[in-house]
Design a protein around this motif. Structure first.
Motif, PDB file in Angstrom:
ATOM      1  N   PRO A 181       0.946   4.830  -6.533  1.00 11.81           N
ATOM      2  CA  PRO A 181       0.586   3.656  -6.752  1.00 11.81           C
ATOM      3  C   PRO A 181       1.609   2.739  -7.251  1.00 11.81           C
ATOM      4  O   PRO A 181       1.937   1.515  -6.949  1.00 11.81           O
ATOM      5  CB  PRO A 181      -0.812   3.530  -7.581  1.00 11.81           C
ATOM      6  CG  PRO A 181      -0.963   4.964  -8.104  1.00 11.81           C
ATOM      7  CD  PRO A 181      -0.316   5.847  -7.222  1.00 11.81           C
ATOM      8  N   ASP A 184       1.593   7.551  -1.412  1.00 11.59           N
ATOM      9  CA  ASP A 184       0.318   7.669  -2.271  1.00 11.59           C
ATOM     10  C   ASP A 184       0.580   7.353  -3.610  1.00 11.59           C
ATOM     11  O   ASP A 184      -0.255   7.650  -4.543  1.00 11.59           O
ATOM     12  CB  ASP A 184      -0.403   8.886  -2.099  1.00 11.59           C
ATOM     13  CG  ASP A 184      -0.995   9.083  -0.584  1.00 11.59           C
ATOM     14  OD1 ASP A 184      -1.426   8.080  -0.075  1.00 11.59           O
ATOM     15  OD2 ASP A 184      -0.812  10.280   0.082  1.00 11.59           O
ATOM     16  N   ASP A 224      -0.480  -6.652   0.849  1.00  8.59           N
ATOM     17  CA  ASP A 224      -0.868  -5.475   1.492  1.00  8.59           C
ATOM     18  C   ASP A 224      -0.236  -4.132   0.616  1.00  8.59           C
ATOM     19  O   ASP A 224      -1.473  -3.444   0.240  1.00  8.59           O
ATOM     20  CB  ASP A 224      -0.426  -5.155   2.650  1.00  8.59           C
ATOM     21  CG  ASP A 224      -0.742  -3.865   3.394  1.00  8.59           C
ATOM     22  OD1 ASP A 224      -1.656  -3.855   3.598  1.00  8.59           O
ATOM     23  OD2 ASP A 224       0.212  -3.123   3.694  1.00  8.59           O
ATOM     24  N   LEU A 235      -2.711  -4.059  -2.593  1.00  9.21           N
ATOM     25  CA  LEU A 235      -4.013  -3.577  -2.324  1.00  9.21           C
ATOM     26  C   LEU A 235      -3.969  -2.127  -2.077  1.00  9.21           C
ATOM     27  O   LEU A 235      -4.977  -1.553  -2.556  1.00  9.21           O
ATOM     28  CB  LEU A 235      -4.442  -4.451  -1.076  1.00  9.21           C
ATOM     29  CG  LEU A 235      -5.001  -5.577  -1.235  1.00  9.21           C
ATOM     30  CD1 LEU A 235      -5.099  -6.403   0.136  1.00  9.21           C
ATOM     31  CD2 LEU A 235      -6.365  -5.742  -2.138  1.00  9.21           C
ATOM     32  N   ARG A 236      -3.033  -1.628  -1.480  1.00  8.25           N
ATOM     33  CA  ARG A 236      -3.121  -0.362  -1.193  1.00  8.25           C
ATOM     34  C   ARG A 236      -2.680   0.406  -2.580  1.00  8.25           C
ATOM     35  O   ARG A 236      -3.391   1.537  -2.999  1.00  8.25           O
ATOM     36  CB  ARG A 236      -1.747   0.200  -0.252  1.00  8.25           C
ATOM     37  CG  ARG A 236      -2.191  -0.137   1.226  1.00  8.25           C
ATOM     38  CD  ARG A 236      -0.985   0.773   2.111  1.00  8.25           C
ATOM     39  NE  ARG A 236      -0.065  -0.185   2.121  1.00  8.25           N
ATOM     40  CZ  ARG A 236       1.424   0.432   2.104  1.00  8.25           C
ATOM     41  NH1 ARG A 236       1.274   1.635   2.100  1.00  8.25           N
ATOM     42  NH2 ARG A 236       2.560  -0.345   2.146  1.00  8.25           N
ATOM     43  N   SER A 277      -5.912   0.599  -4.576  1.00  6.78           N
ATOM     44  CA  SER A 277      -7.253   1.394  -4.130  1.00  6.78           C
ATOM     45  C   SER A 277      -7.211   2.952  -4.732  1.00  6.78           C
ATOM     46  O   SER A 277      -8.073   3.553  -4.596  1.00  6.78           O
ATOM     47  CB  SER A 277      -7.058   1.592  -2.549  1.00  6.78           C
ATOM     48  OG  SER A 277      -5.727   2.517  -2.232  1.00  6.78           O
ATOM     49  N   HIS A 278      -5.874   3.154  -5.430  1.00  5.94           N
ATOM     50  CA  HIS A 278      -6.011   4.448  -5.952  1.00  5.94           C
ATOM     51  C   HIS A 278      -6.697   4.326  -7.235  1.00  5.94           C
ATOM     52  O   HIS A 278      -6.597   5.420  -8.113  1.00  5.94           O
ATOM     53  CB  HIS A 278      -4.324   4.930  -6.332  1.00  5.94           C
ATOM     54  CG  HIS A 278      -3.639   5.249  -4.815  1.00  5.94           C
ATOM     55  ND1 HIS A 278      -3.971   6.500  -4.264  1.00  5.94           N
ATOM     56  CD2 HIS A 278      -2.955   4.568  -4.121  1.00  5.94           C
ATOM     57  CE1 HIS A 278      -3.196   6.339  -3.121  1.00  5.94           C
ATOM     58  NE2 HIS A 278      -2.632   5.299  -3.013  1.00  5.94           N
ATOM     59  N   ARG A 279      -6.674   3.115  -7.832  1.00  7.32           N
ATOM     60  CA  ARG A 279      -7.563   3.022  -9.175  1.00  7.32           C
ATOM     61  C   ARG A 279      -6.658   3.685 -10.378  1.00  7.32           C
ATOM     62  O   ARG A 279      -7.323   4.555 -11.172  1.00  7.32           O
ATOM     63  CB  ARG A 279      -8.889   3.684  -9.059  1.00  7.32           C
ATOM     64  CG  ARG A 279      -9.856   2.774  -8.181  1.00  7.32           C
ATOM     65  CD  ARG A 279     -11.150   3.382  -7.993  1.00  7.32           C
ATOM     66  NE  ARG A 279     -12.185   2.676  -7.281  1.00  7.32           N
ATOM     67  CZ  ARG A 279     -12.501   1.402  -7.232  1.00  7.32           C
ATOM     68  NH1 ARG A 279     -12.308   0.624  -8.327  1.00  7.32           N
ATOM     69  NH2 ARG A 279     -13.239   0.780  -6.510  1.00  7.32           N
TER      70      ARG A 279
END
Length: 415
Positions: free
Chosen positions: A234, A232, A278, A281-282, A285-287
């Motif tokens: 980024p 988790d 990939d 992108l993951r 998603s955490h911005r």
């Protein structure tokens, strides 16, 4: 007389085996020893003695079936003997039940990989933050101070002093070698990622393909390890994406150096590119944008632009501007200047190069190579030839030297 060639061959074979073991196992051996003994400097000394012993004994006794296990056993014996002598020096009347230094030791079993844990120890807040990454590069990957200094643009003597002080600090303060608490990981993560990225970038300057490939593979392995351990985070995902995109282009590299825009994109590793996309992108998603995500996005733009036939230079320049806002490194400033030159005009890029402090780039090969490229774009052939000559003088890798020499010849002819 007849045995002399065989004896020399055995010495060469033993030295080669020791060198291979050092390249492939140094980091894992040192990490395990340091973790067990809570002393990085002592573990380094013991491992150095083990390699010296290997060079003396393997030509005579033969290379063992498991060089790594032999080296671990020898290094552990050195540590035990040193501890025994210290205990006796502290109390001469004490009888210590420690193995005799000449007694055989059992073969070691397969080592657990403790490199990542040791990297987080090296990033302890009690150690000067400026030496965290350098300490990891030396202890976990076995890089010498001179090569580490080149990555951080400092003198080797200064880097050596910093590393010695850091290891003394670990010993003197008795820093915990336990795995950090989850709440402690984020503050140490940046240094760990910096060290992994530093290790990867250093492989580009290696003359030996085997050594370069192994160093790159070590960095990739550690990046994968961090991303798996901290799924988790980024920036961990961003670094994995960045290195994956760089490694995806490795199959296109040949005996002749080719810059990215000249490579055959059909030879790139599509699976690694997909894996990098990939991970990116993951991370997105955490911005929570960070430098490794931005660098990975820049590489992705280059890769996909090359595949599709048009590099989005204006977008790349914009990404570099975001990167410079949070990490204004010399490398990022140089790359931004090149992107601006391609997106707008060469003179705009040259002005950005000239804005970088002269003392920071006087002997910095990428700056001279970039300057030469932009001068050639602007038609300033004589100045471009001079800059290519300076870049060539600062380059060691043979294939890159050949490529720069060819560009120098082109500009000399054009003027």
């Amino acid at each position: 007389m007849a045995r002399a060639p065989d004896a020399r061959a055995e010495v060469i074979d033993a030295a080669a085996a020791a060198e291979t073991a050092a390249r492939r196992s140094y980091g894992r051996l040192l990490a395990w020893l340091a973790w067990q003994w809570r002393d990085v400097a002592a573990a380094e000394d013991a491992l150095a003695e083990a390699f010296a012993s290997a060079l003396a004994r393997w030509p005579r006794d033969g290379v063992p079936a498991s060089p790594e296990a032999w080296l671990l056993t020898a290094a552990r014996r050195q540590l035990l003997v040193a501890a025994r002598r210290q205990r006796l020096a502290d109390d001469p009347t004490l009888t210590v039940l420690w193995p005799d230094e000449h007694a055989p030791a059992p073969e070691a079993t397969a080592l657990p990989d403790t490199r990542l844990r040791l990297m987080f120890v090296c990033a302890h807040p009690a150690i000067d933050a400026g030496v965290h990454s350098a300490l990891m590069l030396q202890t976990v990957l076995g890089l010498d101070a001179a090569r580490i200094a080149s990555a951080f643009l400092v003198k080797p003597e200064a880097m050596t002093k910093r590393l010695v002080r850091a290891k003394s600090r670990i010993r003197a303060t008795g820093l915990r070698f336990e795995e950090p608490e989850p709440r402690e990981l984020p503050e140490r993560l940046a240094s760990v990622l910096e060290a992994i990225y530093g290790a990867y970038t250093l492989h580009w300057g290696q003359v030996d393909d085997a050594v370069a490939g192994e160093l790159a593979a070590e960095a990739m392995f550690l990046a994968e390890l961090v991303a798996a351990h901290l799924p988790d985070e980024p920036e961990a995902l961003g670094l994995l994406a960045l290195l994956s995109l760089c490694e995806a282009r490795r199959p296109a590299r040949s005996e002749v150096f080719q810059p990215l825009h000249e490579q055959d994109a059909r030879r790139w590793d599509a699976a690694l590119i997909a894996r990098a996309n990939d991970a990116l992108l993951r991370a997105a998603s955490h911005r929570s944008t960070g430098p490794y995500q931005l660098e990975a996005a820049i590489q992705a733009a280059h890769v996909h632009g090359r595949i599709e036939g048009e590099v989005p230079w204006e977008g790349i320049a914009g990404l570099y501007e975001q990167l410079l806002a949070i990490a204004p490194t010399v490398g990022a400033r140089i790359a931004h200047a090149v992107a601006v030159a391609h997106a707008r005009d060469a003179r705009a890029g040259l002005r950005l190069l000239d804005d970088i402090e002269a003392e920071r780039v006087a002997s910095h090969q990428p700056w001279w190579a970039a300057r030469a490229h932009l001068l050639a774009m602007d038609g300033a052939h004589a100045d471009a030839a001079a800059a290519y000559g300076r870049a060539l003088a600062l380059t060691v890798e043979p294939r890159l030297r050949d490529w720069l020499a060819a560009r120098l010849a082109e500009q000399s002819a054009a003027r």
